[in-house]
Design a protein around this motif. Structure first.
Motif, PDB file in Angstrom:
ATOM      1  N   ILE A  52      -5.089 -11.458   0.737  1.00 36.48           N
ATOM      2  CA  ILE A  52      -4.896 -10.943  -0.616  1.00 36.48           C
ATOM      3  C   ILE A  52      -4.007  -9.705  -0.662  1.00 36.48           C
ATOM      4  O   ILE A  52      -3.108  -9.592  -1.487  1.00 36.48           O
ATOM      5  CB  ILE A  52      -6.266 -10.610  -1.256  1.00 36.48           C
ATOM      6  N   LEU A  53      -4.268  -8.751   0.222  1.00 41.31           N
ATOM      7  CA  LEU A  53      -3.596  -7.456   0.133  1.00 41.31           C
ATOM      8  C   LEU A  53      -2.301  -7.376   0.941  1.00 41.31           C
ATOM      9  O   LEU A  53      -1.292  -6.862   0.461  1.00 41.31           O
ATOM     10  CB  LEU A  53      -4.563  -6.357   0.584  1.00 41.31           C
ATOM     11  N   LEU A  54      -2.317  -7.879   2.167  1.00 41.28           N
ATOM     12  CA  LEU A  54      -1.141  -7.731   3.035  1.00 41.28           C
ATOM     13  C   LEU A  54       0.150  -8.274   2.431  1.00 41.28           C
ATOM     14  O   LEU A  54       1.199  -7.651   2.595  1.00 41.28           O
ATOM     15  CB  LEU A  54      -1.396  -8.348   4.406  1.00 41.28           C
ATOM     16  N   PRO A  55       0.125  -9.410   1.719  1.00 38.84           N
ATOM     17  CA  PRO A  55       1.383  -9.887   1.135  1.00 38.84           C
ATOM     18  C   PRO A  55       1.958  -8.944   0.070  1.00 38.84           C
ATOM     19  O   PRO A  55       3.138  -9.039  -0.258  1.00 38.84           O
ATOM     20  CB  PRO A  55       1.009 -11.235   0.504  1.00 38.84           C
ATOM     21  N   LEU A  56       1.146  -8.030  -0.450  1.00 36.02           N
ATOM     22  CA  LEU A  56       1.584  -7.145  -1.532  1.00 36.02           C
ATOM     23  C   LEU A  56       2.034  -5.770  -1.063  1.00 36.02           C
ATOM     24  O   LEU A  56       2.694  -5.053  -1.815  1.00 36.02           O
ATOM     25  CB  LEU A  56       0.440  -6.963  -2.543  1.00 36.02           C
ATOM     26  N   PRO A  58       4.017  -2.840   1.108  1.00 37.93           N
ATOM     27  CA  PRO A  58       5.335  -2.687   1.732  1.00 37.93           C
ATOM     28  C   PRO A  58       5.239  -2.707   3.260  1.00 37.93           C
ATOM     29  O   PRO A  58       4.215  -2.302   3.825  1.00 37.93           O
ATOM     30  CB  PRO A  58       5.809  -1.317   1.256  1.00 37.93           C
ATOM     31  N   PRO A  59       6.295  -3.144   3.931  1.00 38.82           N
ATOM     32  CA  PRO A  59       6.308  -3.094   5.391  1.00 38.82           C
ATOM     33  C   PRO A  59       6.039  -1.670   5.873  1.00 38.82           C
ATOM     34  O   PRO A  59       6.553  -0.703   5.305  1.00 38.82           O
ATOM     35  CB  PRO A  59       7.725  -3.536   5.756  1.00 38.82           C
ATOM     36  N   GLY A  60       5.218  -1.550   6.870  1.00 38.38           N
ATOM     37  CA  GLY A  60       4.859  -0.244   7.407  1.00 38.38           C
ATOM     38  C   GLY A  60       3.536   0.288   6.879  1.00 38.38           C
ATOM     39  O   GLY A  60       2.852   1.026   7.564  1.00 38.38           O
ATOM     40  N   ASP A  61       3.178  -0.062   5.649  1.00 39.16           N
ATOM     41  CA  ASP A  61       1.871   0.327   5.126  1.00 39.16           C
ATOM     42  C   ASP A  61       0.818  -0.608   5.714  1.00 39.16           C
ATOM     43  O   ASP A  61       1.123  -1.748   6.065  1.00 39.16           O
ATOM     44  CB  ASP A  61       1.835   0.238   3.605  1.00 39.16           C
ATOM     45  N   LEU A  62      -0.412  -0.131   5.824  1.00 40.12           N
ATOM     46  CA  LEU A  62      -1.453  -0.969   6.396  1.00 40.12           C
ATOM     47  C   LEU A  62      -2.821  -0.562   5.905  1.00 40.12           C
ATOM     48  O   LEU A  62      -3.061   0.607   5.600  1.00 40.12           O
ATOM     49  CB  LEU A  62      -1.424  -0.898   7.923  1.00 40.12           C
ATOM     50  N   PRO A  63      -3.738  -1.547   5.808  1.00 40.77           N
ATOM     51  CA  PRO A  63      -5.107  -1.201   5.451  1.00 40.77           C
ATOM     52  C   PRO A  63      -5.783  -0.535   6.643  1.00 40.77           C
ATOM     53  O   PRO A  63      -5.548  -0.911   7.794  1.00 40.77           O
ATOM     54  CB  PRO A  63      -5.750  -2.556   5.128  1.00 40.77           C
ATOM     55  N   ALA A  64      -6.610   0.467   6.350  1.00 40.46           N
ATOM     56  CA  ALA A  64      -7.323   1.182   7.405  1.00 40.46           C
ATOM     57  C   ALA A  64      -8.770   1.391   6.977  1.00 40.46           C
ATOM     58  O   ALA A  64      -9.036   1.832   5.854  1.00 40.46           O
ATOM     59  CB  ALA A  64      -6.654   2.520   7.685  1.00 40.46           C
ATOM     60  N   LEU A  65      -9.688   1.089   7.859  1.00 37.55           N
ATOM     61  CA  LEU A  65     -11.106   1.290   7.603  1.00 37.55           C
ATOM     62  C   LEU A  65     -11.420   2.787   7.645  1.00 37.55           C
ATOM     63  O   LEU A  65     -11.107   3.459   8.631  1.00 37.55           O
ATOM     64  CB  LEU A  65     -11.938   0.536   8.646  1.00 37.55           C
ATOM     65  N   ALA A  66     -12.017   3.294   6.574  1.00 35.10           N
ATOM     66  CA  ALA A  66     -12.350   4.716   6.491  1.00 35.10           C
ATOM     67  C   ALA A  66     -13.835   4.964   6.725  1.00 35.10           C
ATOM     68  O   ALA A  66     -14.217   6.035   7.190  1.00 35.10           O
ATOM     69  CB  ALA A  66     -11.928   5.274   5.136  1.00 35.10           C
ATOM     70  N   ALA A  67     -14.693   3.994   6.386  1.00 36.37           N
ATOM     71  CA  ALA A  67     -16.139   4.158   6.561  1.00 36.37           C
ATOM     72  C   ALA A  67     -16.786   2.791   6.673  1.00 36.37           C
ATOM     73  O   ALA A  67     -16.324   1.824   6.061  1.00 36.37           O
ATOM     74  CB  ALA A  67     -16.734   4.924   5.390  1.00 36.37           C
ATOM     75  N   SER A 114     -18.385  -0.878   3.175  1.00 28.59           N
ATOM     76  CA  SER A 114     -17.227  -0.307   3.856  1.00 28.59           C
ATOM     77  C   SER A 114     -16.279   0.285   2.826  1.00 28.59           C
ATOM     78  O   SER A 114     -16.295  -0.096   1.656  1.00 28.59           O
ATOM     79  CB  SER A 114     -16.497  -1.359   4.691  1.00 28.59           C
ATOM     80  N   VAL A 115     -15.481   1.217   3.299  1.00 31.75           N
ATOM     81  CA  VAL A 115     -14.419   1.802   2.486  1.00 31.75           C
ATOM     82  C   VAL A 115     -13.128   1.611   3.259  1.00 31.75           C
ATOM     83  O   VAL A 115     -13.028   1.996   4.428  1.00 31.75           O
ATOM     84  CB  VAL A 115     -14.652   3.301   2.206  1.00 31.75           C
ATOM     85  N   THR A 116     -12.161   0.981   2.607  1.00 31.26           N
ATOM     86  CA  THR A 116     -10.846   0.769   3.192  1.00 31.26           C
ATOM     87  C   THR A 116      -9.821   1.477   2.320  1.00 31.26           C
ATOM     88  O   THR A 116      -9.969   1.516   1.090  1.00 31.26           O
ATOM     89  CB  THR A 116     -10.529  -0.743   3.264  1.00 31.26           C
ATOM     90  N   VAL A 117      -8.810   2.015   2.941  1.00 31.85           N
ATOM     91  CA  VAL A 117      -7.689   2.615   2.226  1.00 31.85           C
ATOM     92  C   VAL A 117      -6.415   1.925   2.682  1.00 31.85           C
ATOM     93  O   VAL A 117      -6.392   1.268   3.726  1.00 31.85           O
ATOM     94  CB  VAL A 117      -7.581   4.140   2.479  1.00 31.85           C
TER      95      VAL A 117
END
Length: 152
Positions: A52-56, A58-67, A114-117
């Protein structure tokens, strides 16, 4: 992130992923170890985010688990066929709060918050979610059995 009883209801989750119990996942008592539960939950979150998220983003940005907070409810054994349910509970300006349930049949073995940013690839800091990202993630809000979530 306290335990949330509604996460123990299968009907809450719009996204599902099976998990496989390997012999190497077992502790000396024949139970799946807690660290494997965490890995399965990660697989469930990442399966939703990658579709869902990765196709949207920009290249270089990434989801990261915060909690991550996990509450264990029952054992899982080698004979079990676990499944991970994942739902978006709330969207903040920069955060995605997800709830998960790890089920064997109808029995809930664990729940998680969980919290992802989304991390900006240049600054390496959480960046605001875009409208397109929020809309896409909103389609995976918790189902009836729990309110849809707060999109503030």
């Amino acid at each position: 992130m306290a335990e949330e009883p509604r996460l123990a209801a299968r009907a809450l989750f719009p996204h599902w992923r099976p998990a496989v119990v390997r012999h190497a996942d077992l502790d000396p008592n024949g139970h799946v170890t807690n660290s494997v539960f965490a890995a399965w939950l990660d697989d469930g979150r990442y399966a939703l985010l990658s579709a869902i998220l990765l196709p949207l983003i920009p290249p270089g940005d990434l989801p990261a688990l915060a909690a991550l907070s996990v509450d264990f409810a029952r054992e899982v054994t080698f004979a079990d066929a676990p499944e991970i349910g994942t739902a978006v509970l709330r969207l903040g300006a920069r955060s995605i709060v997800m709830g998960q349930g790890l089920f064997v049949g109808d029995a809930c073995a664990a729940t998680a918050h969980s919290v992802t940013v989304v991390m900006d690839g240049r600054t390496r800091r959480a960046r605001p979610l875009t409208i397109a990202e929020r809309d896409a993630l909103g389609r995976f809000a918790a189902r009836s059995g729990g309110e849809a979530g707060d999109w503030s």
